[in-house]
Write a protein that holds these residues in place. Structure first.
Motif, short mmCIF file in Angstrom:
data_model
loop_
_atom_site.label_atom_id
_atom_site.label_comp_id
_atom_site.label_asym_id
_atom_site.label_seq_id
_atom_site.Cartn_x
_atom_site.Cartn_y
_atom_site.Cartn_z
N LEU A 143 0.84 -1.20 0.00
CA LEU A 143 0.00 0.00 0.00
C LEU A 143 0.87 1.25 0.00
CD1 LEU A 143 -2.80 1.35 0.29
CD2 LEU A 143 -2.52 1.16 2.76
N ALA A 144 1.88 1.27 0.88
CA ALA A 144 2.79 2.42 0.96
C ALA A 144 3.52 2.60 -0.38
CB ALA A 144 3.79 2.22 2.09
N PHE A 145 3.95 1.49 -0.96
CA PHE A 145 4.66 1.55 -2.25
C PHE A 145 3.77 2.10 -3.35
CE2 PHE A 145 5.37 -0.85 -6.25
CZ PHE A 145 6.56 -0.27 -6.64
N TYR A 146 2.54 1.61 -3.43
CA TYR A 146 1.62 2.09 -4.47
C TYR A 146 1.33 3.57 -4.29
CZ TYR A 146 0.59 -2.76 -5.91
OH TYR A 146 0.68 -4.04 -6.37
N GLN A 147 1.07 3.98 -3.06
CA GLN A 147 0.79 5.40 -2.81
C GLN A 147 1.96 6.28 -3.25
OE1 GLN A 147 -2.05 6.38 -2.01
NE2 GLN A 147 -3.08 5.01 -0.56
N TRP A 148 3.15 5.77 -2.97
CA TRP A 148 4.37 6.50 -3.30
C TRP A 148 4.52 6.60 -4.83
CZ3 TRP A 148 9.23 4.50 -5.19
CH2 TRP A 148 10.30 5.39 -5.04
N ARG A 196 2.22 9.13 -6.75
CA ARG A 196 2.58 10.55 -6.75
C ARG A 196 3.27 10.91 -8.06
NH1 ARG A 196 5.90 11.83 -1.62
NH2 ARG A 196 5.46 9.72 -0.92
#
Lengths: 276, 252
Positions: B110-115, B118
């Motif tokens: 999730l953190a990777f996708y959000q990053w 951007r």
């Protein structure tokens, strides 16, 4: 020779870098950051997220997770050893009995957890049956408590205990038991003084697998437990969703991950990696 | 002692199997309460009439199919490459991906996708779920195929090379056909774990990619609904067939 090898490893290697190593690196870096104004992460670097683990509120959840995982592992040893012993002594139907342990294990974890909700809820089968038999007047509070979580953990991970114990039992030198019998040992003496000690590696491997699985449990405490039984996994999920405190959630994830790796180390050292 | 052991085994197997068996029996109950009032297919009809369940099932199928094809291909090739010569970092990463708690993999993705979002104009959706499933299934495929390769005789490939085959030809015409039972068994495994995953999926799914386990979870959360028993029974039977088929293939 190595050309083919390089190309064969490229897709999996790429996927692992992109979807495992980089995401884990991002989480690691987030764990030193500060919560941003809109729930994201911001620049000032800090150890505060790790310090917060010792906040009594969160610390009690960490301790609870360790304790629950420990109790569930203990129950799994007590339940799994005799079952593995039964399978290894079942002669020609060994594969069938082993299959009976493995098949439910691969079946939907969600459905298996839901099945216990169905059994344990106030209007569930156990309470309905007990009330119909007149044993109890009011439904027993079976769901949404530590008991339900423990049942779910043991039920979910018991196969992890049975399989390694079974494989050490299979490698056991039967002549040792025969020698013990010849020398006058009763079956129970032989069991506790020969079989159990020789099965130690299997029991250890099973315990580590069950323990780390329980430590990382999310669905079981989420569905079967209540607010007072949440474990690390739920706390992590909560920080990344409702609480929107990603840096703290990241620190918790890393602690969980480090705990799992530390526990696995003795197994890997023994060359007992099992799956890979 | 053996009689006590057998008696215990009956109890242990009951503990492992009764919950699902009871669930299946009550999915045919005509009452919506947990008292048996007669056989009926009401809840199956309700499950099939539910459009949300239908859409989620289609999503789950599409995701599982795509993940199965991609993970099986990448994983088989990877096992083959590792068989030629090991790679410490790939083996370690696979092992780590296998033992990392699901919830940690989920939030990391999730953190990777959000990053990523951007910089790239994409959203959470089927593709993010498929990629996540491919990642966590890789280790399963490599494990199953590598186990088969351990008993594979390398001299067969050498013979093919001596007779003028290129290395890829040797792989596709000599090695791969003999790995096929293991590859199919691995594919079934990926399909099962992908179709069934809830924890990681729920974190990386978008609004248009709700899967069957997500709908079941929401229904289970909302309170008792016998439709969940019916759909659960169908899943258990469906996955059960695949599991048994996969086990049979691996024993060959």
């Amino acid at each position: 020779m190595s050309r083919v090898r390089t190309w064969a490893l490229a897709p999996a290697g790429g996927l692992l870098i992109l979807l495992f190593l980089i995401p884990m690196a991002i989480v690691t870096s987030y764990s030193w950051m500060t919560r941003g104004p809109y729930g994201g992460v911001a620049a000032p670097l800090t150890w505060e997220n790790y310090a917060r683990l010792f906040d009594p509120l969160y610390f009690s959840i960490l301790i609870r997770s360790l304790v629950y995982a420990g109790i569930a592992t203990g129950i799994c040893v007590l339940m799994g050893f005799p079952l593995a012993l039964f399978i290894s002594r079942s002669g020609g139907r060994k594969n069938f009995y082993l299959g009976l342990v493995i098949v439910p294990f691969w079946t939907s974890f969600l459905v298996r957890t839901y099945a216990w909700m169905f059994l344990l809820r106030d209007t569930g089968l156990i309470n309905t049956a007990l009330q119909a038999l007149g044993v109890i007047g009011e439904p027993l509070p079976l769901l949404y408590n530590p008991f339900a979580v423990m049942v779910g953990l043991v039920y979910g991970y018991l196969p992890f205990m049975v399989l390694p114990i079974f494989s050490t039992l299979e490698r056991l030198d039967r002549s040792l038991l025969e020698a013990a019998a010849d020398l006058g040992a009763r079956p129970l003496d032989a069991l506790f003084r020969i079989t159990v000690p020789l099965c130690k590696p299997g029991i250890l491997a099973g315990s580590v697998l069950v323990y780390i699985s329980c430590l990382g449990a999310y669905l079981t405490p989420d569905l079967l437990g209540g607010g007072k039984t949440i474990m690390i996994g739920n706390l992590v999920q909560n920080q990344f969703t409702t609480a929107r405190d990603w840096p703290f959630g990241a620190a918790l994830s890393l602690i969980l991950m480090l705990a799992v790796m530390a526990l696995l180390l003795p197994l890997v050292r023994r060359g007992n990696e099992g799956l890979l | 002692m053996s009689r006590w052991l057998s008696l215990y085994a009956v109890g242990a197997y009951a503990f492992l199997h009764l919950p699902l068996a009871v669930l299946a029996v009550f999915s045919f109950n005509s009452s919506r309460f947990t008292t048996w009032e007669g056989f009926s297919l009401t809840w199956y009809r309700a499950a099939f009439a539910d459009t949300q369940l239908g859409e989620a099932t289609i999503n789950s199928f599409l995701i599982a199919l795509a993940a199965t094809v991609l993970a099986t291909a990448a994983g088989t090739l990877c096992a083959y490459g590792l068989w030629k010569r090991g790679s410490k970092w790939i083996t370690t990463s696979l092992y780590l991906s296998l033992v990392t708690p699901e919830i940690v993999i989920g939030i990391a993705l999730l953190a990777f996708y959000q990053w990523m979002f951007r910089y790239l104009r994409i959203q959470l959706g089927m593709h993010t779920v498929i990629l996540a499933h491919v990642m966590f299934s890789l280790a399963y495929v490599v494990t199953v195929v590598a186990a088969r390769l351990r008993t594979f005789d390398a001299s067969q490939e050498e013979a093919a090379l001596d007779l003028g085959a290129t290395e890829w030809q040797a792989f596709f015409h000599v090695t791969l056909p003999q790995l096929l039972p293991a590859v199919i068994s691995a594919a079934l495994l990926v399909f099962i774990v992908s179709f069934d995953d809830f924890v990681i999926t729920s974190l990386v799914a978008g609004v248009d990619s709700e899967t069957l386990p997500m709908v079941i979870y929401a229904m289970a959360r909302r309170g008792f609904n016998p439709t969940v028993n019916a759909i659960s029974t169908l899943i258990v039977v469906g996955l059960g067939v695949l599991i048994v088929a996969g086990e049979r293939l691996r024993e060959k």
